[in-house]
Motif scaffolding. Structure first.
Motif, PDB file in Angstrom:
ATOM      1  N   ASN A  68       0.808  -1.212   0.000  1.00  9.60           N
ATOM      2  CA  ASN A  68       0.000   0.000   0.000  1.00  9.60           C
ATOM      3  C   ASN A  68       0.847   1.270   0.000  1.00  9.60           C
ATOM      4  OD1 ASN A  68      -2.349   1.388  -0.065  1.00  9.60           O
ATOM      5  ND2 ASN A  68      -2.765   1.252   2.123  1.00  9.60           N
ATOM      6  N   CYS A  69       1.880   1.257  -0.784  1.00 11.25           N
ATOM      7  CA  CYS A  69       2.738   2.448  -0.791  1.00 11.25           C
ATOM      8  C   CYS A  69       3.361   2.654  -2.167  1.00 11.25           C
ATOM      9  CB  CYS A  69       3.842   2.325   0.253  1.00 11.25           C
ATOM     10  SG  CYS A  69       5.069   1.110  -0.153  1.00 11.25           S
ATOM     11  N   SER A  96       2.234   6.788   1.335  1.00 15.36           N
ATOM     12  CA  SER A  96       1.154   5.815   1.477  1.00 15.36           C
ATOM     13  C   SER A  96       0.168   5.970   0.324  1.00 15.36           C
ATOM     14  CB  SER A  96       0.431   6.041   2.800  1.00 15.36           C
ATOM     15  OG  SER A  96      -0.731   5.274   2.840  1.00 15.36           O
ATOM     16  N   MET A  97      -0.345   4.850  -0.093  1.00 16.97           N
ATOM     17  CA  MET A  97      -1.388   4.886  -1.123  1.00 16.97           C
ATOM     18  C   MET A  97      -2.763   4.964  -0.466  1.00 16.97           C
ATOM     19  SD  MET A  97       0.157   4.810  -3.980  1.00 16.97           S
ATOM     20  CE  MET A  97      -0.978   4.248  -5.221  1.00 16.97           C
ATOM     21  N   LYS A  98      -2.727   5.163   0.849  1.00 12.79           N
ATOM     22  CA  LYS A  98      -4.001   5.210   1.571  1.00 12.79           C
ATOM     23  C   LYS A  98      -4.892   6.313   1.008  1.00 12.79           C
ATOM     24  CE  LYS A  98      -5.748   5.362   6.297  1.00 12.79           C
ATOM     25  NZ  LYS A  98      -6.606   6.526   6.158  1.00 12.79           N
TER      26      LYS A  98
END
Lengths: 469, 549
Positions: free
Chosen positions: B124-125, B146-148
């Protein structure tokens, strides 16, 4: 039947939506630091240097752990010389006693307290606590650093004095340097390459004066006032609260040193000290010192205290805007000797400015500016500057480094950034071993001018074996 | 499935597919845009910072404040300034300083591309990498993010798209729902009407107010119903008939399940509606399943019908009922059996009556057969129609022999001439009585006294009921009696003279004869009659004569 199909279809649609909705990315990245491969090889044949640290609260255990770390892989378990810095509040007598025991009373020990927050070696920033001053004892967090040196080419001598035993600080310091020279097996006529000093707080100028009476003004003295809020220096067998611990270094190796602050000294604000009281400046240009200072800062002090006096904020502000005195050598090179100012009266009613340095009436003082960024960079570049001063090869690995970094400077650096300091130093120090204390006053040498005591400064010494080039 | 639902579901599924596809495309585009935007942001951020870092490198003055801000920037996981040998020189987290960057991300090792973004969706990054313009030593700047933000945005987009899609689907569902309902309502009414009419209500008519093809269809439908009503017996009528049937009606499907029964069935068997759906075996007595299958159902299946088959049913309470079973199989055009229609008539009373009749007949037959009377029937020509054993026995012939024979043949030859008069009399008077002389097989002549009557009712041809009895012996006795009477008359005549003229002594009771002599009474009577006296004492005389006895 039809309604059932419709329900199933709706459920499928919602399910797909939920699936898509829940489809994100995986768990967020969590990196775990890998083990570092430290280059601990000795930089000079015949000289072995080791460093170690501990954050154990028990002084004996801390000394043991740090010494074991320092001597790991070393054949000789009794070094010639050891520097020990322990965070303020540590049981210094116990530390000295344990170290002497471990070293079988054969190792010359020099050192004293570091600021309550930390000590530092090339192996890391050994944090004791985030807080300083009066909180140190309360929190009971400790850190200790040690550097051991065994060398055929470097001779160390240590000396100390409890000022209470002497008529003056100068006398005590003189006696201490003489003892150190004697400890090194040298005569007072043989000047050491450098002198490391840890003088009692508030008596630094006097201590330097006493030392210079023996070695003159051309021998570099690098040191730092013990860190507080409780202060101590190591004697040969005792610990002194108001005393001096010093070490002399005799070697044919090159020594490089730096004593500077890293502040911006371009501000034109300046004034003449017209009244002092001890280490406090009472008046500048005949006006209350704090008012003048505030004016130089554009009224920032007044703004901070508009509604209520925030002494901590004012001190923080002033730490980054210290006063300094200018010195120029005979060859025209200029030096800045910084003083850490803060309001003497916490209520700001009395408008004097304390400095931790003895500024004399008639001296011109200037305003400087800094940021935690500039100060941090300055710390990181200390070995580099020292090597430059010593005309050393930038790519050469020194034998060791010894640093005295102002605790005030440390205080300006955000807590999250402090851990970077040793690794920055390591880079410019070519991964050579070093030890550093966070001090409440720094002493250093301005070539061509002499040794000085100031604040918000950093003092760093590197020894290099140029034969290795 | 109803037409409405077929159309609605088809349309709705189409809408779902279309809306889902559009939603997916829009979402994918938006997510892609968001991802690109975030990547561009990170690239810009990284590129800008890397310039600052480059300057810091040359001035030995790292931009800690900017880097610190980067550390606190939302979504930034780490930043590293990496030396040419891969060692992390500076990092947001000091613990990483001095370690090797490629140990963490070997995928980026050897990368020299400027402003390179490496995605690690698993973790997730993303990682921004750019080499620094640091002269001979190729340092690099890394920062992980972060791909959050992207996934949050993705969720947001999917959530919004889902909500919008659902709203759209609701709208796209509601509008066709009512539209289709409006358009299919006449069809539903037609269907309902067809069902109603199909159930037999031929008075029902479809009400369609529109003027479209459906209205025409409805009109045609109503016309068809009119025609049907004129030509078809309504189901109610049939139901009424079925319900009013005295016989029980059971309709069974090919799986032998009872699907229809009438009121008479319920009354006969004592079951209620629970009978429907059960196996036909339910109503047959236990143990007669094989019988039922082999004798009834198989026959029905094979022959298509079974008539007047006497069998039994079992009532709910277990009573066994004798029935007369009739069944027929209703088949489709291909000869497959659709239904088996069975009727059952309770013949318990009938059987009982038959039994009684049989008993009665037996008794009468027995009475006739074994009667001493000679009973027969004959037609007006004298042809014997029936006769009992007594008659046959009397004549000495076998009973079967005498049937179809004429009575005339068995009369004594000298008596045959009167037979026609007899027939004439009985035809005329309806009765005749008298005596006839018959001749038995042995040639013996016997006298029959008859009293015959003519039966004209209940028969197609008049027949004569013959009732006679053999009086031969009686006749003989009678003749003897006649003879005796004659003799008695003669004797009586004598007894009358004696009693009328006899003078008797009042004292000694002697009788004086014609000669004038007094004779003892016993002597006189014995001399003048056949009477013989025996002597005794009457009780009075005994008492008188022998008082002591």
């Amino acid at each position: 039947m039809a309604a059932k199909k419709l329900r199933i279809m709706s459920a499928v649609f919602v399910g797909i939506s939920f699936f898509l909705f829940s489809q994100g990315y995986g768990e967020e990245l969590k990196l775990v630091p890998k083990k570092r491969a430290l280059n601990v090889s000795d930089s000079a044949p015949g000289t072995t240097v080791g460093t170690g640290w501990s954050t154990k609260e028990n002084p004996q255990e801390a000394v043991k752990e740090a010494v074991e770390m320092a001597l790991e892989g070393k054949q000789d378990k009794v070094p010639d010389f050891a520097i020990i810095f322990a965070s303020s509040g540590s049981d210094m007598e116990a530390i000295l006693s344990k170290a002497k025991g471990l070293f079988k009373n054969k190792t010359k020990i020099y050192g004293g307290t570091s600021d309550s927050r930390a000590v530092m070696t090339n192996k890391g920033f050994a944090k004791a606590t985030d807080r300083a001053y009066e909180y140190a004892k309360m929190e009971g967090k400790r850190s200790l650093a040690i550097m051991t040196v065994t060398s055929q080419d470097i001779v160390f001598g240590v000396g100390s004095a409890n000022f209470a035993d002497y008529p003056s600080v100068q006398d005590g310091s003189k006696d201490a340097i003489l003892n150190a020279i004697k400890s090194a097996g040298k005569s007072p006529k043989e000047l050491p390459q450098a002198i490391l000093v840890t003088p009692a707080r508030g008596l630094e100028e006097e201590a330097i004066e006493g030392i210079e009476r023996v070695v003159g003004r051309s021998t570099p003295i690098l040191g730092g006032t013990p860190g507080g809020p409780t202060f101590a220096v190591f004697g040969e067998n005792k610990v002194y609260e108001k005393g001096v611990s010093l070490a002399v270094i005799y070697t044919k190796f090159s020594a490089g040193y730096i004593f500077e602050g890293g502040f911006d000294v371009k501000d034109p604000s300046t004034g003449i000290v017209t009244k002092v009281d001890g280490q406090a400046i009472v008046e500048i240009d005949g006006k209350p010192a704090l008012d003048v200072y505030d004016a130089w800062l554009g009224g920032e002090i007044g703004k901070l205290c508009k509604e209520t006096v925030r002494f901590d904020l004012v001190r923080g502000l002033l730490t980054l805007h210290p006063l300094y005195r200018k010195y120029a050598s005979s060859n025209g090179k200029g030096y800045s000797l910084f003083s850490h100012p803060w309001p003497r009266d916490k209520t700001l009613v009395e408008r004097s400015v304390s400095t931790s340095t003895k500024i004399k009436v008639g001296e011109r003082i200037y305003l400087s500016h800094g940021t935690w960024e500039t100060l941090m960079n300055r710390v990181g570049n200390l070995p580099k500057m020292a090597k430059m001063q010593g005309r050393m090869d930038m790519n050469a690995k020194p034998i060791f480094g010894i640093g005295y970094i102002c605790a005030g400077v440390l205080g300006t650096i955000p807590e999250t950034e402090r851990g970077k300091l040793p690794w920055m130093i390591n880079y410019t120090n070519n991964d050579a071993p070093f030890i550093a204390s966070f001090t409440w006053g720094e002493q250093g040498y301005f070539p061509g001018i002499g040794n000085k005591h100031g604040n918000l400064l950093t003092s760093f010494l590197v020894i290099e074996d140029k034969r290795q080039r | 499935m109803k037409l409405f639902w077929k159309i609605f579901i088809s349309m709705f599924v189409s809408f779902v597919v279309i809306v889902s596809s559009i939603s997916y495309i829009i979402s994918a585009k938006q997510i892609s845009d968001a991802e690109k935007r975030i990547i561009e942001q990170k690239k810009m951020m990284g590129s800008f910072l890397s310039k600052e870092v480059e300057v810091g490198y040359f001035e030995s003055k790292w931009p800690f404040e900017s880097l610190n801000k980067l550390s606190h920037h939302e979504g930034v996981l780490f930043w590293w300034i990496v030396r040419d040998d891969g060692t992390i020189h500076l990092a947001d987290n000091a613990s990483f300083m001095g370690t090797l960057a490629h140990d963490y991300f070997p995928q980026i090792a050897g990368t020299t591309e400027k402003d390179y973004i490496f995605f690690n969706r698993k973790q997730n990054c993303g990682i921004f990498f750019t080499p620094l313009e640091t002269g001979r030593k190729k340092w690099s700047f890394w920062f992980g993010f972060s791909m959050k933000e992207v996934s949050d945005r993705k969720r947001e987009i999917i959530f919004l798209t889902t909500i919008v899609s659902l709203c759209a689907l609701v709208m796209l569902g509601v509008i066709p729902y009512f539209a289709i309902k409006h358009f299919t309502k006449p069809i539903q009414e037609l269907t309902a009407s067809a069902e109603t009419i199909g159930k037999g209500d031929l008075t029902h008519r479809v009400k369609i107010e529109s003027k479209d093809e459906l209205a025409q269809l409805a009109h045609s439908f109503n016309k068809m119903t009119d025609d049907l009503q004129k030509t078809t017996v309504s189901k109610d009528f049939v139901d009424s008939i079925i319900e009013s049937m005295i016989d029980a009606l059971v309709v069974v499907d090919p799986n032998e399940k009872i699907i229809t029964v009438n009121k008479a069935t319920f009354e006969l068997l004592g079951y209620g509606e629970e009978l429907l759906g059960k196996s036909v075996e339910t109503i047959f007595p236990d143990g007669e399943e094989i019988y039922l299958k082999e004798r009834i159902l198989e026959k029905l299946v094979q022959e298509g019908e079974l008539r007047n088959f006497e069998t039994h049913l079992q009532a709910k309470e277990g009573k066994k009922i004798t029935i007369l079973f009739n069944g027929s199989a209703v088949k489709d055009r291909d000869g497959r059996i659709l239904r088996i229609v069975c009727t059952a008539r309770d013949i318990t009373e009938l059987k009982r009556a038959e039994e009684a009749l049989r008993d009665s007949e037996y008794r009468y037959r027995d009475l006739v057969e074994y009667s001493q009377y000679l009973i027969c029937t004959h037609d007006l020509k004298g042809q014997i129609l029936s006769l009992n054993q007594g008659a046959a026995k009397n004549l000495g012939y076998d009973q079967s022999f005498l049937l179809k024979k004429n009575i005339r043949d068995f009369l004594a030859p000298d008596a045959r001439s009167g037979f026609d008069a007899y027939l004439s009399t009985i035809q005329k008077d309806g009765a005749a009585e008298g005596m006839m002389l018959v001749q038995t097989a042995t040639g013996e002549k016997r006298v029959w006294e008859y009293n015959n009557t003519l039966r004209t009712e209940g028969v197609t041809e008049p027949i004569v009921r013959g009732m006679a009895h053999d009086i031969t012996e009686h006749k003989q006795v009678e003749d003897e009696r006649e003879r005796l009477i004659k003799e008695l008359q003669k004797a009586l005549a004598e007894i009358k003279q004696l009693s009328g003229l006899l003078p008797i002594c009042s004292g000694c009771k002697k009788i004086r004869d014609d000669k004038g002599y007094w004779n003892q009474i016993e002597e006189y009577i014995s001399d003048h009659s056949e009477a013989i006296f025996s002597h005794g004492l009457c009780p009075e005389c005994l008492k008188k004569l022998y008082p002591d006895f």
